[in-house]
Design an enzyme around this catalytic site. Structure first.
Site, PDB file in Angstrom:
ATOM      1  N   ASN A  38     155.265  56.056  86.968  1.00 47.05           N
ATOM      2  CA  ASN A  38     156.370  56.830  87.382  1.00 47.05           C
ATOM      3  C   ASN A  38     155.916  58.167  88.053  1.00 47.05           C
ATOM      4  OD1 ASN A  38     158.847  57.883  87.301  1.00 47.05           O
ATOM      5  ND2 ASN A  38     158.939  58.269  85.003  1.00 47.05           N
ATOM      6  N   HIS A 123     165.874  56.532  70.307  1.00 43.68           N
ATOM      7  CA  HIS A 123     165.596  57.731  70.613  1.00 43.68           C
ATOM      8  C   HIS A 123     166.797  58.947  70.662  1.00 43.68           C
ATOM      9  CE1 HIS A 123     162.469  55.501  72.558  1.00 43.68           C
ATOM     10  NE2 HIS A 123     161.990  56.750  72.880  1.00 43.68           N
ATOM     11  N   ARG A 148     163.177  58.269  66.787  1.00 46.55           N
ATOM     12  CA  ARG A 148     162.665  59.499  67.336  1.00 46.55           C
ATOM     13  C   ARG A 148     163.570  60.609  67.392  1.00 46.55           C
ATOM     14  NH1 ARG A 148     159.804  59.972  73.326  1.00 46.55           N
ATOM     15  NH2 ARG A 148     161.987  60.785  73.673  1.00 46.55           N
ATOM     16  N   TYR A 160     161.469  68.615  76.938  1.00 49.24           N
ATOM     17  CA  TYR A 160     161.321  67.152  76.932  1.00 49.24           C
ATOM     18  C   TYR A 160     162.041  66.299  76.063  1.00 49.24           C
ATOM     19  CZ  TYR A 160     159.737  62.607  75.868  1.00 49.24           C
ATOM     20  OH  TYR A 160     159.964  61.264  75.678  1.00 49.24           O
ATOM     21  N   ASP A 211     157.900  63.410  69.457  1.00 45.37           N
ATOM     22  CA  ASP A 211     156.823  63.467  70.544  1.00 45.37           C
ATOM     23  C   ASP A 211     156.540  64.805  71.091  1.00 45.37           C
ATOM     24  OD1 ASP A 211     156.795  61.383  73.653  1.00 45.37           O
ATOM     25  OD2 ASP A 211     155.337  62.947  72.877  1.00 45.37           O
ATOM     26  N   HIS A 213     154.595  65.686  73.238  1.00 48.04           N
ATOM     27  CA  HIS A 213     154.415  65.515  74.638  1.00 48.04           C
ATOM     28  C   HIS A 213     153.263  66.334  75.203  1.00 48.04           C
ATOM     29  CE1 HIS A 213     155.753  64.115  78.520  1.00 48.04           C
ATOM     30  NE2 HIS A 213     156.447  63.127  77.780  1.00 48.04           N
ATOM     31  N   GLU A 237     153.340  62.479  67.981  1.00 47.32           N
ATOM     32  CA  GLU A 237     152.670  62.000  69.059  1.00 47.32           C
ATOM     33  C   GLU A 237     152.434  62.754  70.138  1.00 47.32           C
ATOM     34  OE1 GLU A 237     155.722  59.312  70.973  1.00 47.32           O
ATOM     35  OE2 GLU A 237     154.759  59.350  72.997  1.00 47.32           O
ATOM     36  N   GLU A 263     149.862  56.962  75.641  1.00 46.73           N
ATOM     37  CA  GLU A 263     150.654  56.095  76.528  1.00 46.73           C
ATOM     38  C   GLU A 263     150.124  56.511  77.984  1.00 46.73           C
ATOM     39  OE1 GLU A 263     154.360  58.130  75.545  1.00 46.73           O
ATOM     40  OE2 GLU A 263     154.186  59.330  77.635  1.00 46.73           O
ATOM     41  N   ARG A 284     148.862  54.289  71.455  1.00 47.69           N
ATOM     42  CA  ARG A 284     150.256  54.093  72.304  1.00 47.69           C
ATOM     43  C   ARG A 284     149.959  53.362  73.591  1.00 47.69           C
ATOM     44  NH1 ARG A 284     155.155  55.000  72.233  1.00 47.69           N
ATOM     45  NH2 ARG A 284     155.332  56.613  73.666  1.00 47.69           N
ATOM     46  N   HIS A 313     153.823  52.365  74.095  1.00 49.59           N
ATOM     47  CA  HIS A 313     154.857  53.114  74.975  1.00 49.59           C
ATOM     48  C   HIS A 313     155.699  52.091  75.399  1.00 49.59           C
ATOM     49  CE1 HIS A 313     155.374  55.735  78.966  1.00 49.59           C
ATOM     50  NE2 HIS A 313     156.040  56.054  77.844  1.00 49.59           N
ATOM     51  N   ASP A 317     160.800  54.010  82.221  1.00 54.72           N
ATOM     52  CA  ASP A 317     160.070  53.925  83.486  1.00 54.72           C
ATOM     53  C   ASP A 317     159.062  52.583  83.539  1.00 54.72           C
ATOM     54  OD1 ASP A 317     159.375  56.462  81.917  1.00 54.72           O
ATOM     55  OD2 ASP A 317     157.425  55.679  82.646  1.00 54.72           O
ATOM     56  N   GLU A 340     158.056  51.232  70.918  1.00 53.52           N
ATOM     57  CA  GLU A 340     159.104  52.128  71.331  1.00 53.52           C
ATOM     58  C   GLU A 340     160.111  51.273  72.382  1.00 53.52           C
ATOM     59  OE1 GLU A 340     157.668  55.232  74.120  1.00 53.52           O
ATOM     60  OE2 GLU A 340     159.328  55.974  74.282  1.00 53.52           O
ATOM     61  N   TRP A 403     153.569  69.196  80.972  1.00 50.31           N
ATOM     62  CA  TRP A 403     154.721  68.609  80.817  1.00 50.31           C
ATOM     63  C   TRP A 403     155.088  67.751  79.684  1.00 50.31           C
ATOM     64  CZ3 TRP A 403     157.391  63.856  81.594  1.00 50.31           C
ATOM     65  CH2 TRP A 403     158.621  64.044  81.763  1.00 50.31           C
TER      66      TRP A 403
HETATM   67  O1  CS2 Z   1     157.079  58.876  74.566  1.00 49.69           O
HETATM   68  C1  CS2 Z   1     157.688  58.590  75.611  1.00 49.69           C
HETATM   69  O2  CS2 Z   1     158.344  57.832  75.777  1.00 49.69           O
HETATM   70  C2  CS2 Z   1     157.577  59.665  76.756  1.00 49.69           C
HETATM   71  O3  CS2 Z   1     156.326  60.245  76.504  1.00 49.69           O
HETATM   72  C3  CS2 Z   1     157.954  59.145  77.924  1.00 49.69           C
HETATM   73  O4  CS2 Z   1     159.222  59.188  78.058  1.00 49.69           O
HETATM   74  C4  CS2 Z   1     157.232  59.632  79.221  1.00 49.69           C
HETATM   75  O5  CS2 Z   1     157.835  61.188  79.230  1.00 49.69           O
HETATM   76  C5  CS2 Z   1     157.507  58.938  80.535  1.00 49.69           C
HETATM   77  O6  CS2 Z   1     157.214  57.618  80.524  1.00 49.69           O
HETATM   78  C6  CS2 Z   1     156.938  59.568  81.692  1.00 49.69           C
HETATM   79  O7  CS2 Z   1     157.261  58.920  82.709  1.00 49.69           O
HETATM   80 MG    MG Z   2     155.500  60.128  74.848  1.00 49.01          MG
END
Ligand code: CS2
Ligand code: MG
Length: 403
Positions: A38, A123, A148, A160, A211, A213, A237, A263, A284, A313, A317, A340, A403
Site C-alpha cells: 500500500n 471492524h 475490532r 486511525y 489496534d 497502530h 495491536e 503486520e 500478525r 493481517h 489493501d 483479520e 501513523w
Molecule cells: O490492522 C489493520 O488492518 C491496519 O493496521 C491496516 O488497516 C493498515 O493500516 C493498512 O493495512 C495499511 O495499509
Molecule cells: Mg493493524
C-alpha cells in the site's frame, strides 16, 4: 513437471490499487500471487517485472523452496518490504500451481485441515463511542465471534481506523499523503470508556480487539493495557513501534493484556526476539508481506515453540489473492489464533473471483485446486492505476509521529 514459460505483473485499481503476479507454465497451468504494498505499489511491480520475472523463465515450478532461496539469497540485498512482497507473490503463485497440478486445495498440501474453519474478526468503527457500539452490535448480529473496536477521539479531526463508510476502510486516501493530527492524552481517555461501554452492550461471549497502530510509547501502552484489563481485550495491536523488539518487555511488565504485532514485518528476523522472549501473544505477519506461505510457515513454527499464535493481517489493501492464501495457511497451521477480515468491495471481488466463504464468524478457503482465487485480467484492465499514499501523522505541535 510444469516448467515456467512466462510471468506478468498486473496493476489494477478497482477502488484501490492492487498488484498481482501471474506465472504461466508449459502445460498451461497458471498461478497467481498478491504483490500489493500500500502506497508503494509500483516499486514491487517493477521489482517483479524488471528483476524477478527474467529469473523465473525455464525453472521447474514445483521447486518452490529452491526458487524462494534463489530469490532471497540471490538478491544479495536481503529482506525489506519490497523484496519480501515480490518473493511472496512468486511463492503464492507457485503454491497455486502446485495445488492445481496435484488437484488439491493448498491447505491439503500444507498438512491438511487442523480445524473446521478460520475464526475472523470484523471492524466496528465510528466517530463516537455510540456509533462504534452500534456498528459492533451489527457485526455481532452478522455472527462475528470477534470484533475490532476503533472510535473517533473528541477534539481530533481524524484517527486511525475510523472510516466514513461503516464497512469499507481504505486509509490510502489521497494523491499525496494527507496529514492527520494526533493527541495521545485525548486518545488514552477514550479507549477505556469505549471498552467499558462495549462490554455492557455486547456482553462477554464476543472477543474484542483494538489496534493502537504504533502510536504509543511502551509505558503509555502499559498504562492502556492496564486500563483495559477489566474488559478482557483479545489483543492490543501494534502497541508501540517494533523496531526495538525489547521495548515490548516494558509493556509486559505492566499489563497482562495480550499483545499482537507484526503486520509490517517482512521476515522472521523482525519477530525473533519478540517470539523467543514471549513478549507477544500473536504474530500478525501475513502472506503478502512476509515472503509468502513458505516463509510464514517458518515464522509460525518458531512462534509455536513459544505459545505465540498467528493473527494474520487482512486489511483491504491485501488483495483477495492474499486472503485466499492466508486462509489456506490459517486452516492448516497448528498455532492458529485469528484472521483479520476486512471485506473487499463488490468491485474488487469481481476482479478477483474466489472460492473462500464467510459464515457465522468463520471463513473457509474452499476446496478448489490451488488457492481457489484468480484475477479477471479483462476486467482488471478497466481500472487504471491511481497513485495513493497512506496518511502521515503529526502531534499537535507539528512533530512527525507514527501513523
Ligand atoms: O490492522 C489493520 O488492518 C491496519 O493496521 C491496516 O488497516 C493498515 O493500516 C493498512 O493495512 C495499511 O495499509
Ligand atoms: Mg493493524
Amino acid at each position: 513437471m510444469p516448467r515456467i514459460v512466462s510471468a506478468r505483473v498486473i496493476v489494477t485499481c478497482p477502488g484501490r490499487n492492487f498488484v498481482t503476479l501471474r506465472i504461466e507454465c508449459d502445460d498451461g497451468t497458471t498461478g497467481v500471487g498478491d504483490a500489493t504494498l500500500n502506497g508503494r505499489e509500483l516499486s514491487v511491480a517493477s521489482y517483479l517485472a524488471d528483476h524477478v520475472v527474467p529469473l523465473l523463465i525455464g525453472r521447474d515450478a514445483h521447486r518452490i523452496e529452491d526458487i524462494w532461496q534463489y530469490l532471497y539469497r540471490g538478491a544479495y540485498w536481503r529482506r525489506g518490504p519490497v523484496t519480501m512482497t515480490a518473493i511472496a507473490a512468486v511463492d503464492m503463485a507457485l503454491w497455486d500451481i502446485k495445488g492445481k497440478v496435484a488437484g488439491l486445495p493448498v491447505y491439503q498440501l500444507l498438512g491438511g485441515a487442523s480445524r473446521e474453519g478460520v475464526m475472523v474478526y470484523g471492524h466496528a468503527n465510528g466517530a463516537t463511542i455510540d456509533d462504534t457500539i452500534e456498528a459492533a452490535l451489527d457485526y455481532q448480529r452478522q455472527g462475528y465471534k470477534a470484533i475490532r473496536l476503533q472510535c473517533g477521539v473528541p477534539g481530533m479531526a481524524s484517527t486511525y481506523g475510523v472510516s466514513k463508510d461503516r464497512y469499507f476502510y481504505e486509509p490510502a486516501d489521497a494523491d499525496l499523503p494527507s496529514e492527520n493530527v494526533w493527541s495521545t492524552s485525548k486518545y488514552l481517555r477514550v479507549v477505556p470508556e469505549l471498552f467499558e461501554r462495549a462490554r455492557e452492550a455486547l456482553g462477554w461471549d464476543v472477543h474484542l480487539l483494538h489496534d493502537i497502530h504504533h502510536r504509543l510509547t511502551p509505558i503509555e501502552a502499559g498504562r492502556l493495557g492496564k486500563d483495559l484489563e477489566p474488559y478482557r481485550p483479545f489483543w492490543l495491536e501494534d502497541a508501540t513501534p517494533a523496531e526495538n523488539q525489547e521495548a515490548f518487555r516494558l509493556i509486559r511488565q505492566h499489563t497482562t493484556a495480550p499483545l499482537a504485532v507484526g503486520e509490517i514485518f517482512n521476515s522472521i528476523w523482525d519477530a525473533k526476539e519478540l517470539i523467543e522472549n514471549q513478549l507477544i501473544d500473536y504474530i500478525r505477519a501475513t502472506v503478502v508481506h512476509a515472503g509468502g506461505i513458505t516463509h510464514l510457515r517458518r515464522i509460525a513454527a518458531l512462534a509455536d515453540l513459544y505459545q505465540v499464535r498467528t493473527g494474520c493481517h487482512g486489511a483491504t489493501d491485501l488483495s483477495p489473492v492474499c486472503m485466499a492464501a492466508a486462509l489456506h495457511f490459517d486452516l492448516s497451521v497448528p498455532n492458529f489464533g485469528i484472521q483479520e477480515y476486512m471485506r473487499h468491495t463488490a468491485e474488487t471481488d469481481a476482479v478477483f473471483p474466489h472460492a473462500y466463504t464467510f459464515s457465522d464468524g468463520m471463513m473457509h478457503p474452499g476446496d478448489a485446486p490451488g488457492l481457489g482465487v484468480d484475477i479477471d485480467e479483462e476486467l482488471a484492465k478497466g481500472y487504471e492505476y491511481r497513485r495513493a499514499y497512506l496518511p502521515v501523522n503529526r502531534l499537535e505541535d507539528g512533530t512527525l509521529w507514527n501513523w
